[in-house]
Design an enzyme around this catalytic site. Sequence first.
Site, short mmCIF file in Angstrom:
data_model
loop_
_atom_site.label_atom_id
_atom_site.label_comp_id
_atom_site.label_asym_id
_atom_site.label_seq_id
_atom_site.Cartn_x
_atom_site.Cartn_y
_atom_site.Cartn_z
N HIS A 1 0.83 -1.21 0.00
CA HIS A 1 0.00 0.00 0.00
C HIS A 1 0.87 1.27 0.00
O HIS A 1 0.53 2.26 -0.64
CB HIS A 1 -0.97 0.01 1.18
CG HIS A 1 -1.84 -1.21 1.22
ND1 HIS A 1 -2.43 -1.67 2.37
CD2 HIS A 1 -2.19 -2.10 0.23
CE1 HIS A 1 -3.11 -2.77 2.09
NE2 HIS A 1 -2.97 -3.06 0.81
N HIS B 1 -9.66 -2.13 -4.24
CA HIS B 1 -8.49 -2.48 -3.42
C HIS B 1 -7.56 -3.44 -4.17
O HIS B 1 -6.34 -3.35 -4.05
CB HIS B 1 -8.87 -3.06 -2.06
CG HIS B 1 -7.65 -3.23 -1.22
ND1 HIS B 1 -7.08 -2.18 -0.53
CD2 HIS B 1 -6.82 -4.28 -1.05
CE1 HIS B 1 -5.97 -2.60 0.05
NE2 HIS B 1 -5.78 -3.87 -0.25
N ASP C 1 -3.54 -2.89 -4.80
CA ASP C 1 -2.49 -3.89 -4.59
C ASP C 1 -1.65 -4.08 -5.85
O ASP C 1 -0.43 -4.20 -5.79
CB ASP C 1 -3.10 -5.24 -4.19
CG ASP C 1 -3.57 -5.28 -2.74
OD1 ASP C 1 -3.13 -4.44 -1.94
OD2 ASP C 1 -4.36 -6.18 -2.42
N HIS D 1 -1.62 -11.23 -5.29
CA HIS D 1 -0.21 -10.85 -5.27
C HIS D 1 0.69 -11.82 -6.04
O HIS D 1 1.61 -11.40 -6.73
CB HIS D 1 0.29 -10.73 -3.84
CG HIS D 1 -0.24 -9.51 -3.15
ND1 HIS D 1 0.00 -8.24 -3.62
CD2 HIS D 1 -1.02 -9.37 -2.06
CE1 HIS D 1 -0.61 -7.37 -2.82
NE2 HIS D 1 -1.24 -8.03 -1.87
#
Length: 303
Positions: free
Chosen positions: A77, A235, A239, A262
């Site tokens: 972040h 969000h 990421d 991720h």
Amino acid sequence: MFQRTIAEKVSCTGIGLHSGAPVQLTLEPARANSGIVFERTDGGVPIDVPARPESVSATLNATTLGLGSARVGTVEHLLAALYGLGIDNVRVQVQGPEIPVMDGSAASFVYLIRQAGVYEQDAPRRVLRVAEPIEVHDGPKRIRVEPARSLRVTYRVDFSHPTIGRQSVEGLELGDGGFENELCRARTFGFLHEVEALWRAGLARGGSLENTIVLDEDGVMNPEGLRWNDEFVRHKILDLVGDLALLGMPVEGHLIVERGGHALHQRMVSELARRIPAWSQPATVADARPARAAFPIRMPATA
Ligand code: ZN
């Protein structure tokens, strides 16, 4: 277009998502071409951990960087905020094993960087201009990147939870205020049964409704509700931007992501990193993103 750092040193304190312990974070101006470098200041051997794709040591739940015995967790972040505001060079000092979670979004880091101000450096900036499509996939999860004049993101998620379900953002432009207006306030999220399992495993000790959207069978548990109905997919894009920041230069391309995370983000980042020698080019004036031009440019406090 020139590289940028922050104009003065700034600090904040928050808690680590996994440890639950207070952590102090300091951002310091850094020399041109030094990139983003993390430094642990809580004792032990001081090893600098550069924010580069080869430093990634774990991608479970969050992105962790490691070099030798030094580890810095939950970097994405903060990295997203630095990328979104066009900061190329900064030294990040953290007094613990992970970047503080703040409210679970990048909003506090955007505020901190704005407080520091931006300093333009006497060194040209490079960009990674996607020349041809690349695709990575893992079953139904896939990421494709196509040539584009600026960074654009299409992101689609599909969760069985009825509050999320299918959500998509199509062709979001990251420049022109897109990062600050559409992404930086989107918070991380989790499901109650997963959060409880993490707590039992001694993880996510700092996790609470103050910094995570938690979903139970009935919906969102946070009393204040959501910041956007599609805060979840926003969000995921935040990421992704944090993971792209490891490339060390802005990307010009359209990323199209189906159910990313991720681990898959990092596979695309590695593919892009391999092409830096062929695809990176000097940034031109046309690459300037209006969001950055809106910054007050200041001289560094130490000059
Ligand atoms: Zn996140």
